[in-house]
Motif scaffolding. Structure first.
Motif, mmCIF file in Angstrom:
data_model
loop_
_atom_site.group_PDB
_atom_site.id
_atom_site.type_symbol
_atom_site.label_atom_id
_atom_site.label_comp_id
_atom_site.label_asym_id
_atom_site.label_seq_id
_atom_site.Cartn_x
_atom_site.Cartn_y
_atom_site.Cartn_z
ATOM 1 N N ALA A 69 12.450 16.080 -59.397
ATOM 2 C CA ALA A 69 13.875 15.740 -59.510
ATOM 3 C C ALA A 69 14.323 14.893 -58.329
ATOM 4 N N GLY A 70 13.967 15.323 -57.101
ATOM 5 C CA GLY A 70 14.413 14.587 -55.929
ATOM 6 C C GLY A 70 13.677 13.273 -55.751
ATOM 7 N N GLY A 71 12.335 13.329 -55.795
ATOM 8 C CA GLY A 71 11.532 12.151 -55.506
ATOM 9 C C GLY A 71 11.649 11.080 -56.568
ATOM 10 N N LEU A 72 11.367 11.461 -57.831
ATOM 11 C CA LEU A 72 11.405 10.445 -58.886
ATOM 12 C C LEU A 72 12.831 10.004 -59.173
ATOM 13 N N GLY A 73 13.806 10.903 -58.971
ATOM 14 C CA GLY A 73 15.204 10.489 -59.143
ATOM 15 C C GLY A 73 15.578 9.401 -58.155
ATOM 16 N N THR A 74 15.186 9.612 -56.870
ATOM 17 C CA THR A 74 15.459 8.588 -55.854
ATOM 18 C C THR A 74 14.722 7.299 -56.170
ATOM 19 N N ALA A 75 13.440 7.418 -56.588
ATOM 20 C CA ALA A 75 12.656 6.222 -56.899
ATOM 21 C C ALA A 75 13.282 5.463 -58.067
ATOM 22 N N LEU A 76 13.799 6.205 -59.043
ATOM 23 C CA LEU A 76 14.439 5.554 -60.198
ATOM 24 C C LEU A 76 15.683 4.787 -59.753
ATOM 25 N N TRP A 77 16.456 5.401 -58.846
ATOM 26 C CA TRP A 77 17.642 4.712 -58.311
ATOM 27 C C TRP A 77 17.228 3.440 -57.581
ATOM 28 N N GLY A 78 16.143 3.531 -56.814
ATOM 29 C CA GLY A 78 15.692 2.367 -56.063
ATOM 30 C C GLY A 78 15.194 1.256 -56.961
ATOM 31 N N VAL A 79 14.517 1.629 -58.063
ATOM 32 C CA VAL A 79 13.938 0.613 -58.937
ATOM 33 C C VAL A 79 14.997 0.009 -59.858
ATOM 34 N N ALA A 80 16.137 0.696 -60.003
ATOM 35 C CA ALA A 80 17.156 0.211 -60.941
ATOM 36 C C ALA A 80 18.151 -0.729 -60.274
ATOM 37 N N THR A 81 18.316 -0.626 -58.943
ATOM 38 C CA THR A 81 19.352 -1.412 -58.268
ATOM 39 C C THR A 81 18.755 -2.150 -57.083
ATOM 40 N N GLY A 82 19.527 -3.085 -56.562
ATOM 41 C CA GLY A 82 19.160 -3.730 -55.315
ATOM 42 C C GLY A 82 18.267 -4.942 -55.496
ATOM 43 N N PRO A 83 17.850 -5.572 -54.378
ATOM 44 C CA PRO A 83 17.007 -6.766 -54.434
ATOM 45 C C PRO A 83 15.582 -6.424 -54.860
ATOM 46 N N LEU A 84 14.810 -7.476 -55.172
ATOM 47 C CA LEU A 84 13.459 -7.278 -55.709
ATOM 48 C C LEU A 84 12.572 -6.518 -54.729
ATOM 49 N N ARG A 85 12.731 -6.777 -53.411
ATOM 50 C CA ARG A 85 11.839 -6.134 -52.432
ATOM 51 C C ARG A 85 12.018 -4.621 -52.457
ATOM 52 N N ARG A 86 13.280 -4.148 -52.702
ATOM 53 C CA ARG A 86 13.482 -2.711 -52.757
ATOM 54 C C ARG A 86 12.867 -2.129 -54.025
ATOM 55 N N ARG A 87 12.927 -2.912 -55.119
ATOM 56 C CA ARG A 87 12.418 -2.403 -56.395
ATOM 57 C C ARG A 87 10.910 -2.209 -56.357
ATOM 58 N N VAL A 88 10.160 -3.158 -55.762
ATOM 59 C CA VAL A 88 8.706 -2.993 -55.741
ATOM 60 C C VAL A 88 8.304 -1.805 -54.868
ATOM 61 N N VAL A 89 9.015 -1.610 -53.749
ATOM 62 C CA VAL A 89 8.705 -0.461 -52.900
ATOM 63 C C VAL A 89 8.973 0.833 -53.661
ATOM 64 N N ALA A 90 10.100 0.889 -54.398
ATOM 65 C CA ALA A 90 10.438 2.101 -55.152
ATOM 66 C C ALA A 90 9.392 2.373 -56.229
ATOM 67 N N GLN A 91 8.870 1.303 -56.869
ATOM 68 C CA GLN A 91 7.830 1.499 -57.890
ATOM 69 C C GLN A 91 6.576 2.092 -57.257
ATOM 70 N N ASN A 92 6.209 1.578 -56.080
ATOM 71 C CA ASN A 92 5.028 2.093 -55.391
ATOM 72 C C ASN A 92 5.214 3.565 -55.026
ATOM 73 N N LEU A 93 6.393 3.909 -54.511
ATOM 74 C CA LEU A 93 6.619 5.288 -54.066
ATOM 75 C C LEU A 93 6.743 6.239 -55.248
ATOM 76 N N ALA A 94 7.170 5.732 -56.423
ATOM 77 C CA ALA A 94 7.273 6.602 -57.609
ATOM 78 C C ALA A 94 5.898 7.151 -57.979
ATOM 79 N N THR A 95 4.861 6.277 -57.980
ATOM 80 C CA THR A 95 3.520 6.766 -58.308
ATOM 81 C C THR A 95 3.016 7.710 -57.215
#
Lengths: 150, 86
Positions: free
Chosen positions: A13-39
């Motif tokens: 809930a905490g980890g993937l929820g945060t990663a989902l927020w990161g991958v859904a908003t913000g600049p591209l550099r934040r999205r790729v980092v969030a995708q990496n951290l989700a896995t």
């Protein structure tokens, strides 16, 4: 519901929820980092679920995720290289925090398993998880750019 | 209480799928789809179907983003070439 499943639920809930927020908003550099951290966050949760359900066979899911998660991130690092070169992501704090979380999870599971072949497998998964995560983060930050062009 | 992990996984799948539909740019959508693959694998594991989860992981976390990104690159390159010919 035991402590292992509870820990996995909180982590998901905490980890993937945060990663989902990161991958859904913000600049591209934040999205790729969030995708990496989700896995990298889903893999310890899988291991905790395997322990919580009492089924060692489920550990294979964590192994496959630790192998394929960085591969997926490397795909993005290679094919988005031009866009990431203008605005490279730097997320070493988040990367090492997630790596430490994975290490703590693997050590706790090793203590619960006791010395056996299953423990060796858990240690291999932990090494793959942390190594792959750090390599993928370095590739996103442009650390291998000269290698790719040369 | 034992269903909490199932509820969390279902909510994550619903939220990620909604975000994937709402994202317009194909490159960013591929990133969300990759996360969706991982979340779906977690859902299948929670439903005690690890075999389905394994194939979902193999396809969803690396293969689908790779195919999408290669397609986006090819389409963009072709569009650029046609502009040069004019």
């Amino acid at each position: 519901m035991n402590g292992w499943t509870l820990a996995a639920t909180v982590g998901l809930a905490g980890g993937l929820g945060t990663a989902l927020w990161g991958v859904a908003t913000g600049p591209l550099r934040r999205r790729v980092v969030a995708q990496n951290l989700a896995t990298a966050l889903a893999c310890p949760a899988m291991l905790l679920l395997a322990q919580g359900y009492g089924r060692p066979a489920y550990v294979d899911l964590g192994l496959v995720l630790a192998l394929l998660g960085p591969v997926g991130t490397l795909v993005f690092a290679r094919l988005l290289a031009d866009e990431l070169a203008e605005d490279p992501p730097r997320a070493w704090v988040a990367t090492w925090a997630v790596a430490a979380l994975g290490a703590v999870t693997v050590i706790a599971l090793c203590v619960a398993t006791g010395p056996s072949r299953a423990m060796a497998k858990l240690l291999v998964i932990g090494a793959l998880l942390i190594g792959g995560n750090v390599i993928a983060s370095r590739a996103l930050a442009g650390g291998f750019r000269r290698v790719g062009r040369g | 209480m034992a269903d909490a992990v199932i509820v969390v996984a279902l909510l994550l799948v619903a939220a990620t799928a909604t975000v994937a539909v709402a994202t317009r740019d194909p490159a960013r959508q591929a990133l969300v789809l990759s996360v969706l693959g991982v979340v779906l694998a977690v859902l299948f594991t929670v439903f005690q179907a690890p075999d389905v989860g394994l194939s979902q992981l193999a396809v969803g976390s690396a293969l689908t983003p790779l195919l999408l990104m290669l397609t986006v690159r090819k389409v963009r390159r072709r569009g650029r070439d046609e502009e040069h010919e004019r």
